[in-house]
Design an enzyme around this catalytic site. Sequence first.
Site, mmCIF file in Angstrom:
data_model
loop_
_atom_site.group_PDB
_atom_site.id
_atom_site.type_symbol
_atom_site.label_atom_id
_atom_site.label_comp_id
_atom_site.label_asym_id
_atom_site.label_seq_id
_atom_site.Cartn_x
_atom_site.Cartn_y
_atom_site.Cartn_z
ATOM 1 N N GLU A 27 -5.503 -4.924 10.277
ATOM 2 C CA GLU A 27 -4.517 -3.771 10.515
ATOM 3 C C GLU A 27 -4.673 -3.257 11.808
ATOM 4 O O GLU A 27 -5.433 -2.177 11.880
ATOM 5 C CB GLU A 27 -4.583 -2.989 9.373
ATOM 6 C CG GLU A 27 -4.007 -3.408 8.040
ATOM 7 C CD GLU A 27 -3.502 -2.408 6.960
ATOM 8 O OE1 GLU A 27 -2.250 -2.946 6.710
ATOM 9 O OE2 GLU A 27 -4.147 -1.316 6.866
ATOM 10 N N GLU B 184 -6.890 4.723 7.441
ATOM 11 C CA GLU B 184 -6.654 6.119 7.447
ATOM 12 C C GLU B 184 -7.665 6.765 6.668
ATOM 13 O O GLU B 184 -8.037 8.013 6.934
ATOM 14 C CB GLU B 184 -5.224 6.133 6.292
ATOM 15 C CG GLU B 184 -4.000 5.934 7.520
ATOM 16 C CD GLU B 184 -2.725 5.329 6.794
ATOM 17 O OE1 GLU B 184 -2.736 5.389 5.509
ATOM 18 O OE2 GLU B 184 -1.826 4.949 7.438
ATOM 19 N N SER C 102 3.397 -2.475 10.139
ATOM 20 C CA SER C 102 4.681 -2.593 10.389
ATOM 21 C C SER C 102 5.272 -3.947 10.049
ATOM 22 O O SER C 102 6.331 -4.472 10.705
ATOM 23 C CB SER C 102 5.149 -2.325 11.709
ATOM 24 O OG SER C 102 4.755 -0.853 12.252
ATOM 25 N N ASN D 123 0.930 -1.356 0.068
ATOM 26 C CA ASN D 123 0.097 -0.031 -0.084
ATOM 27 C C ASN D 123 0.993 1.359 0.049
ATOM 28 O O ASN D 123 1.549 1.620 0.956
ATOM 29 C CB ASN D 123 -0.680 0.129 1.223
ATOM 30 C CG ASN D 123 -1.795 1.094 1.473
ATOM 31 O OD1 ASN D 123 -1.620 1.958 0.405
ATOM 32 N ND2 ASN D 123 -2.396 1.325 2.717
ATOM 33 N N HIS E 38 -9.359 1.404 4.584
ATOM 34 C CA HIS E 38 -8.183 1.359 5.211
ATOM 35 C C HIS E 38 -8.523 2.431 6.451
ATOM 36 O O HIS E 38 -9.226 3.141 6.336
ATOM 37 C CB HIS E 38 -7.343 2.004 4.420
ATOM 38 C CG HIS E 38 -5.948 2.017 4.997
ATOM 39 N ND1 HIS E 38 -5.360 2.953 6.035
ATOM 40 C CD2 HIS E 38 -4.830 1.029 4.804
ATOM 41 C CE1 HIS E 38 -4.206 2.301 6.388
ATOM 42 N NE2 HIS E 38 -3.957 1.347 5.637
ATOM 43 N N GLY F 146 2.695 2.139 10.724
ATOM 44 C CA GLY F 146 3.592 3.137 10.796
ATOM 45 C C GLY F 146 4.369 3.441 12.001
ATOM 46 O O GLY F 146 5.104 4.261 12.098
ATOM 47 N N LYS G 157 0.158 4.307 -0.328
ATOM 48 C CA LYS G 157 -0.583 5.498 0.577
ATOM 49 C C LYS G 157 -0.043 6.737 -0.522
ATOM 50 O O LYS G 157 -0.308 6.482 -1.512
ATOM 51 C CB LYS G 157 -0.112 5.639 1.886
ATOM 52 C CG LYS G 157 0.093 4.381 2.733
ATOM 53 C CD LYS G 157 0.064 4.346 4.210
ATOM 54 C CE LYS G 157 0.101 3.004 4.788
ATOM 55 N NZ LYS G 157 -0.169 3.166 6.176
#
Length: 247
Positions: free
Chosen positions: A166, A96, A212, A9, A94, A172, A11
Amino acid sequence: MRKKIVAGNWKMNMTPSQAVALCETLKPAVANSDAEVVFCVPAIDIVPVVKACEGTEIKVGAENLYFEDKGAFTGEISADMILDAGATYVIIGHSERRGYFGETDADVNKKAKKALEKGLNPIICCGESLEQREQGITFDWIRMQVKLMFEGFAAEDVAKCVVAYEPIWAIGTGKTATTEQAEEVCKAIRDCIREVYGNDTAEKVRIQYGGSVNAANAAELFSQPDIDGGLVGGASLKPDFGVITHA
Ligand code: 13P
């Protein structure tokens, strides 16, 4: 046997020209993987990345879509646009997108339905926050997200989806979930699908871990019985991604 799927991904990284350069670096690194390898890239990078990956086994995906077919939805992209650009996967829901852009479980459900209707393969994300983990509600939360993402789906459609677990606290942060934590939630996702859609569907659906993932931890994570690969952020932009796709 489920085929493993390792997806990057990207991003909001890589301009179109940077994207093409990254493909040239990654192509030899990911070649001959036993896993399905997918690059999920910013919308504007789809066309150049598809072209750069021609003649390889690499699949290309989008990072989002809108659930309407077309029309006055400024700034959005449709499933038909993604398909016509040459991508075959799309990430949906996702954390985010849920966190920064207010996507709800109902949006995620509609987007996943639209992707399947059009023949795109959705990678649908779920995951708990650190607060939820500390409150001890991880399993309840994940089961709810899974039930809502698939609401109104036929079992055969669920089987075509990829679910990405996730944990938000692992994204991250360099703080990977332990192998045990990742496996137990991925197993819970499969069990939840089994309860609602039956054993066949549960055995077919592919479940990724994300958060991660790196070259050092991927092999152990992906060797777990309910983890069928990974959704990789930061490390998907580096030659390390090749190691991860061969884990
Ligand atoms: P990182 O691998 O950078 O933690 O990101 C995970 C992720 O959000 C993939 O979708």
